[in-house]
Design an enzyme around this catalytic site. Structure first.
Site, short mmCIF file in Angstrom:
data_model
loop_
_atom_site.label_atom_id
_atom_site.label_comp_id
_atom_site.label_asym_id
_atom_site.label_seq_id
_atom_site.Cartn_x
_atom_site.Cartn_y
_atom_site.Cartn_z
N SER A 123 0.59 -8.82 -0.84
CA SER A 123 -0.26 -9.98 -1.10
C SER A 123 -0.01 -10.64 -2.45
CB SER A 123 -1.74 -9.60 -1.00
OG SER A 123 -2.11 -8.77 -2.07
N LYS A 146 -5.15 -8.61 -7.75
CA LYS A 146 -5.32 -10.02 -7.36
C LYS A 146 -5.36 -10.89 -8.59
CE LYS A 146 -6.06 -9.05 -3.00
NZ LYS A 146 -5.00 -9.30 -2.04
#
Length: 134
Positions: A50, A87
């Site tokens: 991701s 993230k």
């Protein structure tokens, strides 16, 4: 002790003699090179794809600092509801962002158990897995 050659390495192959041949080698300590605040720094592995848009791939080694003040759009490691995630943080909109196409942002909600564990200050690509465990 590792040795450090203080010149940038080019990815292209030119076929000429190495420009590093005339440089003397100096001692290198990777801790001193990569870590500014050892007592507030830890290492972790990235897992998943991701964050490929940030150049972080599954299996990469992350250097994470608890000393750094978290800035908007920093790549962070956080504990979200008991799961460690890596993230980008959108502080203004309270969201966690992936850096891969097709991944929806996560809106941090009231009631989420959320703590930022540190800012990713470096990532290191491991072209072969570590033999030693960290």
């Amino acid at each position: 002790m590792l040795r450090f050659i203080p010149i940038p390495a080019q990815a292209g192959i030119s076929g000429f003699e190495s420009p590093a041949a005339e440089y003397t080698q100096s001692a290198l300590n990777l801790d001193e090179l990569l870590i500014d605040h050892p007592s507030a720094t830890y290492l972790g592995y990235a897992e998943g794809e991701s964050m490929v848009g940030e150049g972080i791939f599954s299996g990469d080694l992350l250097v994470i600092s608890r000393f750094e003040k978290v800035k908007d759009q920093d790549v962070v490691v956080a504990n979200l509801n008991g799961v460690f995630v890596c993230k980008k943080i959108d502080k203004r909109r309270a969201m966690l962002l992936s850096a891969a196409p097709g991944r929806a942002p996560y809106h941090i909600r009231e009631g989420d158990d959320f703590q930022i564990e540190g800012v990713v200050i470096r990532s290191i690509r491991l072209h072969r897995p570590l033999v030693k465990s960290i």
